[in-house]
Design an enzyme around this catalytic site. Structure first.
Site, PDB file in Angstrom:
ATOM      1  N   LYS A  45       0.842  -1.210   0.000  1.00  0.00           N
ATOM      2  CA  LYS A  45       0.000   0.000   0.000  1.00  0.00           C
ATOM      3  C   LYS A  45       0.872   1.253   0.000  1.00  0.00           C
ATOM      4  CE  LYS A  45      -1.712   1.567   4.038  1.00  0.00           C
ATOM      5  NZ  LYS A  45      -1.427   2.979   4.376  1.00  0.00           N
ATOM      6  N   ASN A  46       1.878   1.270   0.890  1.00  0.00           N
ATOM      7  CA  ASN A  46       2.658   2.499   1.071  1.00  0.00           C
ATOM      8  C   ASN A  46       3.697   2.732  -0.013  1.00  0.00           C
ATOM      9  OD1 ASN A  46       1.067   3.023   3.231  1.00  0.00           O
ATOM     10  ND2 ASN A  46       2.583   2.486   4.797  1.00  0.00           N
ATOM     11  N   CYS A  58      -4.378   8.424  10.051  1.00  0.00           N
ATOM     12  CA  CYS A  58      -4.573   7.843  11.382  1.00  0.00           C
ATOM     13  C   CYS A  58      -4.216   8.870  12.475  1.00  0.00           C
ATOM     14  CB  CYS A  58      -3.680   6.614  11.565  1.00  0.00           C
ATOM     15  SG  CYS A  58      -4.041   5.314  10.408  1.00  0.00           S
ATOM     16  N   ARG A  86       0.563  15.205  13.473  1.00  0.00           N
ATOM     17  CA  ARG A  86       1.325  14.668  12.330  1.00  0.00           C
ATOM     18  C   ARG A  86       1.625  15.868  11.426  1.00  0.00           C
ATOM     19  NH1 ARG A  86      -1.234   9.185  10.056  1.00  0.00           N
ATOM     20  NH2 ARG A  86       0.859   8.890   9.195  1.00  0.00           N
ATOM     21  N   ASP A 140       4.795   0.458  11.991  1.00  0.00           N
ATOM     22  CA  ASP A 140       3.519  -0.122  11.523  1.00  0.00           C
ATOM     23  C   ASP A 140       3.358  -1.580  11.931  1.00  0.00           C
ATOM     24  OD1 ASP A 140       3.463   1.715   8.366  1.00  0.00           O
ATOM     25  OD2 ASP A 140       3.044   2.301  10.437  1.00  0.00           O
ATOM     26  N   ARG A 164      -8.584  -0.353   4.843  1.00  0.00           N
ATOM     27  CA  ARG A 164      -7.778   0.697   4.218  1.00  0.00           C
ATOM     28  C   ARG A 164      -6.468   0.121   3.693  1.00  0.00           C
ATOM     29  NH1 ARG A 164      -6.544   5.757   7.761  1.00  0.00           N
ATOM     30  NH2 ARG A 164      -5.333   6.102   5.863  1.00  0.00           N
TER      31      ARG A 164
HETATM   32  C1  EPZ Z   1       4.203   6.985   6.382  1.00  0.00           C
HETATM   33  O1  EPZ Z   1       3.528   8.016   7.118  1.00  0.00           O
HETATM   34  C2  EPZ Z   1       3.224   5.819   6.341  1.00  0.00           C
HETATM   35  N1  EPZ Z   1       2.019   6.224   5.639  1.00  0.00           N
HETATM   36  C3  EPZ Z   1       2.864   5.370   7.761  1.00  0.00           C
HETATM   37  O2  EPZ Z   1       2.089   4.189   7.638  1.00  0.00           O
HETATM   38  C4  EPZ Z   1       4.156   5.003   8.503  1.00  0.00           C
HETATM   39  O3  EPZ Z   1       3.818   4.751   9.857  1.00  0.00           O
HETATM   40  C5  EPZ Z   1       5.162   6.151   8.428  1.00  0.00           C
HETATM   41  O4  EPZ Z   1       5.394   6.521   7.052  1.00  0.00           O
HETATM   42  C6  EPZ Z   1       6.500   5.771   9.059  1.00  0.00           C
HETATM   43  O5  EPZ Z   1       7.026   4.643   8.399  1.00  0.00           O
HETATM   44  C7  EPZ Z   1       2.013   6.126   4.289  1.00  0.00           C
HETATM   45  O6  EPZ Z   1       2.989   5.727   3.673  1.00  0.00           O
HETATM   46  C8  EPZ Z   1       0.743   6.520   3.600  1.00  0.00           C
HETATM   47  P1  EPZ Z   1       6.683  10.234   8.272  1.00  0.00           P
HETATM   48  P2  EPZ Z   1       4.143   9.542   7.158  1.00  0.00           P
HETATM   49  O7  EPZ Z   1       6.725  11.317   7.266  1.00  0.00           O
HETATM   50  O8  EPZ Z   1       4.451   9.938   5.769  1.00  0.00           O
HETATM   51  C9  EPZ Z   1       6.660  13.424  12.244  1.00  0.00           C
HETATM   52  C10 EPZ Z   1       0.211   2.800   7.833  1.00  0.00           C
HETATM   53  O9  EPZ Z   1      -0.213   2.186   8.824  1.00  0.00           O
HETATM   54  N2  EPZ Z   1       6.803  14.392  11.150  1.00  0.00           N
HETATM   55  O10 EPZ Z   1       7.889   9.355   8.463  1.00  0.00           O
HETATM   56  O11 EPZ Z   1       3.279  10.392   7.985  1.00  0.00           O
HETATM   57  C11 EPZ Z   1       5.197  13.244  12.538  1.00  0.00           C
HETATM   58  O12 EPZ Z   1       4.959  12.901  13.886  1.00  0.00           O
HETATM   59  C12 EPZ Z   1       0.684   4.231   7.992  1.00  0.00           C
HETATM   60  O13 EPZ Z   1       0.325   2.320   6.674  1.00  0.00           O
HETATM   61  C13 EPZ Z   1       6.916  15.731  11.504  1.00  0.00           C
HETATM   62  O14 EPZ Z   1       6.889  16.087  12.686  1.00  0.00           O
HETATM   63  O15 EPZ Z   1       5.477   9.240   7.976  1.00  0.00           O
HETATM   64  C14 EPZ Z   1       4.845  12.040  11.680  1.00  0.00           C
HETATM   65  O16 EPZ Z   1       3.681  11.437  12.065  1.00  0.00           O
HETATM   66  C15 EPZ Z   1       0.455   4.741   9.409  1.00  0.00           C
HETATM   67  N3  EPZ Z   1       7.031  16.651  10.516  1.00  0.00           N
HETATM   68  C16 EPZ Z   1       6.085  11.169  11.925  1.00  0.00           C
HETATM   69  O17 EPZ Z   1       7.175  12.146  11.901  1.00  0.00           O
HETATM   70  C17 EPZ Z   1       7.042  16.310   9.187  1.00  0.00           C
HETATM   71  O18 EPZ Z   1       7.162  17.202   8.321  1.00  0.00           O
HETATM   72  C18 EPZ Z   1       6.322  10.161  10.856  1.00  0.00           C
HETATM   73  O19 EPZ Z   1       6.239  10.874   9.649  1.00  0.00           O
HETATM   74  C19 EPZ Z   1       6.923  14.951   8.846  1.00  0.00           C
HETATM   75  C20 EPZ Z   1       6.805  14.007   9.831  1.00  0.00           C
END
Ligand code: EPZ
Length: 421
Positions: A22-23, A117, A122, A306, A398
């Protein structure tokens, strides 16, 4: 309302084919916005977030056709920038990849602030830092995010304050058609970042270093269509691996890349399970006794966040006390309240859950609080005494393609039941 109803006690046996990731599919679908040509994407998982993303692009004027099972043809030639429907965009987080791909192709973007989520804040500050480095003027509030740049994005050096998958992807999307070269440092290294880079390069982009913490992107003037197959879903695979170990079963997972599963395989072996690796499959054999273990989630190649809820369920069955620390999100333990209803003994202290294993789980009525928490409840239900009913299962759908059918084929007593609302 639909529920998943599970009668616990069966151990899982047999073989299950893992779907496309998915991701990885989501960023690649939104990357098609950069391509004024037909792209054929194969091994696309049949999950809600993918269907929604394809509808968002259709709505914007793209031509999107399902041309075979798990194969979709996308042509964004006639897509209109800034026309995504906010009520659809806000349903998921991945729609924010429209920011990078619109900015990359049109030199401007306008997208509703993303959903996704609920793991606490975020924010998207690193995305904004990246867009501004590329010459964009970003106007973001809790409703909308808008990017403009007179002459379109221009190559730049960007050093992320911390590893972020989403911001790494968004800058890659914004930079592939930019004037000049972009270097991303402290980049995320996930396999789906590599998959996106491979897709973009198949379309004629010049991305190197994906999979390391330094990604170099030499801007090109245009991209052409291609045919591309999505990598297998390492999180779906890890989920079935843990389910096999938790139920004391023996399951072969086919269509996987064992290297992507190493952190999960290693942790499972620490708990006593046996993981045999082959070219494109793994076999997981559970044991009668499960050993305690400690887990801290990290960006790849660390233990995936995850997989945290699923691992916590396994550790509720282990002998002794285990510690699970969440290293990515500020809060990702909302599922614990649901496990307590099933008899688990877990205390959450900030970003660490202390799990006193060995207490037998019993069936209960529980809720899927998010995608991965929901599937963790299914694993708990498989191991519980009695029957469990799980609601809010659209959240599980999802990201999991036919989870009921796949588990049923492995011997689980599981049904999807529709109740009048
Ligand atoms: C992606 O989310 C995935 N989603 C998430 O999977 C996964 O948990 C995450 O990467 C980490 O591997 C998709 O791919 C659609 P991040 P994303 O950018 O892009 C902070 C699932 O279950 N942050 O690494 O949000 C903030 O707390 C989902 O499939 C900032 O503070 O991951 C964020 O939540 C859940 N500022 C955390 O880092 C920013 O500009 C992780 O972010 C960016 C991020």
């Amino acid at each position: 309302m639909d529920k998943i109803v599970v009668k616990g006690g069966a151990s899982l046996h047999g073989s299950v084919e893992i779907s496309g990731m998915k991701n990885a599919a989501l960023p690649i679908i939104y990357a098609c916005v950069l391509v004024e040509d037909k792209c054929i994407i194969e091994n696309v998982p049949d999950v809600r977030d993918v269907a929604l993303s394809l509808n968002i692009l259709r709505d914007m004027g793209a031509t999107v056709n399902n041309i075979a099972k798990n194969t979709v043809e996308i042509d964004c030639t006639n897509l209109k920038v800034g026309t995504s429907r906010s009520e659809l965009v806000r349903k998921i987080r991945a729609s924010y990849y429209l920011l990078g791909s619109e900015f990359g192709r049109f030199g401007r973007s306008s997208v509703a602030y993303p959903g996704g989520c609920d793991f606490g804040g975020r924010p998207i500050d690193q995305h904004i830092k990246g867009f501004e480095s590329l010459g964009g003027t970003v106007n973001a509030n809790c409703d909308m995010v808008e990017i403009t740049a007179e002459d379109g994005p221009r190559g730049a050096n960007i050093f992320f304050d911390f590893v972020t998958v989403g911001a790494t992807i968004n800058v890659m999307l914004a930079a592939v058609l930019a004037e000049g070269t972009t270097i991303i440092e402290n980049a995320a290294r996930e396999p789906h970042i590599v998959d996106l880079a491979n897709f973009l390069n198949t379309c004629g982009a010049r991305v190197s270093g994906a999979g390391t913490d330094v990604i170099k992107i030499k801007g090109v003037t245009s991209l052409h269509g291609c045919t591309y197959a999505i990598i297998p879903d390492m999180i779906e695979a890890g989920t079935y691996m843990i389910a096999a170990a938790a139920t004391g079963g023996c399951v072969r997972l086919t269509n996987v890349i064992p290297k992507h599963l190493e952190s999960v395989s290693s942790k499972l072996e620490e708990t006593g399970a046996v993981v045999d690796e082959y070219d494109d499959s793994v076999v997981v054999t559970g044991r009668d006794t499960i050993r305690k273990a400690n887990v801290k989630t990290h960006p790849y190649p660390g233990f995936p966040t995850d997989m945290q809820p699923q691992m916590a369920v396994l550790l509720t069955l282990a002998n002794g006390v285990s510690y699970v620390s969440e290293g990515v999100y500020e809060k990702r333990f909302r599922y614990v309240d649901e496990l307590l209803k099933m008899g688990a003994a877990i205390k959450v202290d900030g970003r660490t859950a202390v799990i006193e294993g060995g207490k037998p789980l019993h069936g209960a009525d529980v809720v899927a609080v998010d995608l991965r928490a929901g599937v963790a409840m299914i694993i708990a239900a498989l191991c519980a005494e009695g029957t469990t009913e799980i609601s809010q299962i659209h959240l599980i759908e999802r990201g999991y393609d036919d989870v009921v059918g796949k588990l049923k084929s492995l011997g689980a007593d599981i049904e999807k039941v529709s109740y009048p609302d």
